[in-house]
Motif scaffolding. Structure first.
Motif, PDB file in Angstrom:
ATOM      1  N   HIS A   1      79.697 102.734  92.419  1.00 34.33           N
ATOM      2  CA  HIS A   1      80.500 102.248  93.541  1.00 34.33           C
ATOM      3  C   HIS A   1      79.810 101.107  94.292  1.00 34.33           C
ATOM      4  O   HIS A   1      80.415 100.488  95.164  1.00 34.33           O
ATOM      5  CB  HIS A   1      80.804 103.402  94.503  1.00 34.33           C
ATOM      6  N   TRP A   2      78.564 100.827  93.964  1.00 34.67           N
ATOM      7  CA  TRP A   2      77.850  99.690  94.522  1.00 34.67           C
ATOM      8  C   TRP A   2      78.024  98.483  93.602  1.00 34.67           C
ATOM      9  O   TRP A   2      78.185  98.634  92.388  1.00 34.67           O
ATOM     10  CB  TRP A   2      76.355  99.995  94.655  1.00 34.67           C
ATOM     11  N   GLU A   3      77.971  97.271  94.180  1.00 35.55           N
ATOM     12  CA  GLU A   3      78.021  96.070  93.358  1.00 35.55           C
ATOM     13  C   GLU A   3      76.744  95.966  92.540  1.00 35.55           C
ATOM     14  O   GLU A   3      75.652  96.157  93.054  1.00 35.55           O
ATOM     15  CB  GLU A   3      78.171  94.820  94.237  1.00 35.55           C
ATOM     16  N   PHE A   4      76.909  95.622  91.271  1.00 35.82           N
ATOM     17  CA  PHE A   4      75.743  95.532  90.393  1.00 35.82           C
ATOM     18  C   PHE A   4      74.799  94.421  90.842  1.00 35.82           C
ATOM     19  O   PHE A   4      73.574  94.607  90.874  1.00 35.82           O
ATOM     20  CB  PHE A   4      76.195  95.292  88.952  1.00 35.82           C
ATOM     21  N   ASP A   5      75.348  93.280  91.189  1.00 34.14           N
ATOM     22  CA  ASP A   5      74.535  92.130  91.604  1.00 34.14           C
ATOM     23  C   ASP A   5      74.749  91.811  93.078  1.00 34.14           C
ATOM     24  O   ASP A   5      74.670  90.646  93.490  1.00 34.14           O
ATOM     25  CB  ASP A   5      74.878  90.897  90.761  1.00 34.14           C
ATOM     26  N   GLY A   6      75.013  92.831  93.884  1.00 37.72           N
ATOM     27  CA  GLY A   6      75.283  92.595  95.297  1.00 37.72           C
ATOM     28  C   GLY A   6      74.060  92.092  96.053  1.00 37.72           C
ATOM     29  O   GLY A   6      72.915  92.296  95.639  1.00 37.72           O
ATOM     30  N   ALA A   7      74.314  91.430  97.168  1.00 36.97           N
ATOM     31  CA  ALA A   7      73.219  90.895  97.978  1.00 36.97           C
ATOM     32  C   ALA A   7      72.420  92.010  98.642  1.00 36.97           C
ATOM     33  O   ALA A   7      71.207  91.892  98.840  1.00 36.97           O
ATOM     34  CB  ALA A   7      73.779  89.943  99.038  1.00 36.97           C
ATOM     35  N   GLU A   8      73.079  93.114  98.984  1.00 38.34           N
ATOM     36  CA  GLU A   8      72.399  94.228  99.634  1.00 38.34           C
ATOM     37  C   GLU A   8      71.790  95.148  98.582  1.00 38.34           C
ATOM     38  O   GLU A   8      72.457  95.555  97.633  1.00 38.34           O
ATOM     39  CB  GLU A   8      73.365  95.021 100.502  1.00 38.34           C
ATOM     40  N   ARG A   9      70.514  95.474  98.761  1.00 43.60           N
ATOM     41  CA  ARG A   9      69.843  96.342  97.806  1.00 43.60           C
ATOM     42  C   ARG A   9      70.143  97.805  98.128  1.00 43.60           C
ATOM     43  O   ARG A   9      69.911  98.254  99.256  1.00 43.60           O
ATOM     44  CB  ARG A   9      68.335  96.120  97.840  1.00 43.60           C
ATOM     45  N   PRO A  10      70.658  98.559  97.160  1.00 41.40           N
ATOM     46  CA  PRO A  10      70.867  99.987  97.411  1.00 41.40           C
ATOM     47  C   PRO A  10      69.534 100.701  97.541  1.00 41.40           C
ATOM     48  O   PRO A  10      68.519 100.279  96.970  1.00 41.40           O
ATOM     49  CB  PRO A  10      71.638 100.456  96.180  1.00 41.40           C
ATOM     50  N   ASN A  11      69.520 101.774  98.287  1.00 35.68           N
ATOM     51  CA  ASN A  11      68.331 102.594  98.484  1.00 35.68           C
ATOM     52  C   ASN A  11      68.708 104.015  98.082  1.00 35.68           C
ATOM     53  O   ASN A  11      69.642 104.595  98.643  1.00 35.68           O
ATOM     54  CB  ASN A  11      67.888 102.536  99.943  1.00 35.68           C
ATOM     55  N   PHE A  12      67.976 104.579  97.116  1.00 37.83           N
ATOM     56  CA  PHE A  12      68.422 105.867  96.588  1.00 37.83           C
ATOM     57  C   PHE A  12      68.303 106.988  97.615  1.00 37.83           C
ATOM     58  O   PHE A  12      69.061 107.957  97.574  1.00 37.83           O
ATOM     59  CB  PHE A  12      67.707 106.220  95.281  1.00 37.83           C
ATOM     60  N   VAL A  13      67.392 106.878  98.567  1.00 33.77           N
ATOM     61  CA  VAL A  13      67.284 107.918  99.593  1.00 33.77           C
ATOM     62  C   VAL A  13      68.467 107.830 100.550  1.00 33.77           C
ATOM     63  O   VAL A  13      69.056 108.845 100.934  1.00 33.77           O
ATOM     64  CB  VAL A  13      65.954 107.808 100.344  1.00 33.77           C
TER      65      VAL A  13
END
Length: 248
Positions: free
Chosen positions: A110-122
């Motif tokens: 559900h997150w963009e693969f190359d999005g500007a915002e970095r996902p954080n697993f926590v």
């Protein structure tokens, strides 16, 4: 031996009460490994807890500011080299600094693969609970592993203001994080097997191996693998096929 007073614990570990008190207060940065091992023996700590104690004892060193975390190009190349296994580069705060498309499809489609915002697993696990509880077969264990990961990072990078800010954010926004944080779970997060529920291919039991670089700044590469010949291996292969078809 929970419940021991300082006056009882110190002699058992072979140190004075005054010295043990200074240890508790972080006033003995040069404490020897022998003293730490003796304390661990009295407290009956396991191997992971002992390693954590050694790290914590050195947190009182100069709390210099750490450099901003930037993805090393070589680590990105390593992640991109995996085509049949989910792989991602993770930072000391739990940021997913890079991932291949298979890791994206497994962990956070559900997150963009190359999005500007970095996902954080926590953050995902605690602040997107509906998604995370659906993904992991044992969400509570995954959540405790997340906290152990952050605790380990804090012990090694006490000057990382972004890491401290992340913990404060989660303490404010997540009652589950707040409750688990007080337990101070300690675990070796280098190799963990858990079940993942994928809506398209089903449940997969995968082992996540965290590979750290020799000049460790808190970054590492996590690779997810299934036992060859197992149903999980077949399901992971099918997921890889779906990802490849979607890209092309």
């Amino acid at each position: 031996m929970s419940g021991l007073r300082r006056e009882e614990l110190a002699p058992l570990a072979g140190v004075s009460v005054g010295y043990y008190t200074r240890l508790e207060q972080g006033q003995s940065p040069n404490v020897s490994d022998e003293v730490l091992d003796s304390l661990a023996r009295v407290l009956r700590l396991d191997d992971d807890e002992l390693a954590h104690l050694h790290r914590l004892a050195r947190v009182v060193r100069a709390r210099e500011r750490v450099r901003p975390e930037r993805l090393r190009p070589g680590i990105k190349l390593i992640v991109d080299s995996f085509t049949e296994a989910p792989a991602m580069a993770v930072g000391r705060r739990g940021d997913i600094l890079a991932w291949n498309r298979l890791a994206h499809a497994l962990l956070a489609p559900h997150w963009e693969f190359d999005g500007a915002e970095r996902p954080n697993f926590v953050r995902i696990d605690f602040l997107e609970p509906d998604f995370a509880r659906g993904l992991y077969g044992d969400w509570e264990q995954k959540a405790r592993d997340d906290i152990a990961y952050l605790e380990g990072s804090l012990s090694r990078f006490p000057g990382d203001e972004g890491l401290t800010a992340l913990v404060e954010e989660l303490l404010t926004l997540s009652p589950e994080f707040r409750a688990m944080w007080t337990e101070h779970p300690v675990a070796n997060c280098a190799s963990i097997s858990r079940d993942y529920r994928h809506p398209e291919v089903g449940v997969m039991t995968l082992t996540a191996e965290l590979l750290r670089t020799p000049d460790d700044e808190g970054q590492g590469v996590t690779v997810f693998q299934a036992e060859p010949g197992s149903p999980s291996h077949e399901r992971l292969r099918r997921l890889a096929e779906r990802v490849a078809a979607a890209v092309h």
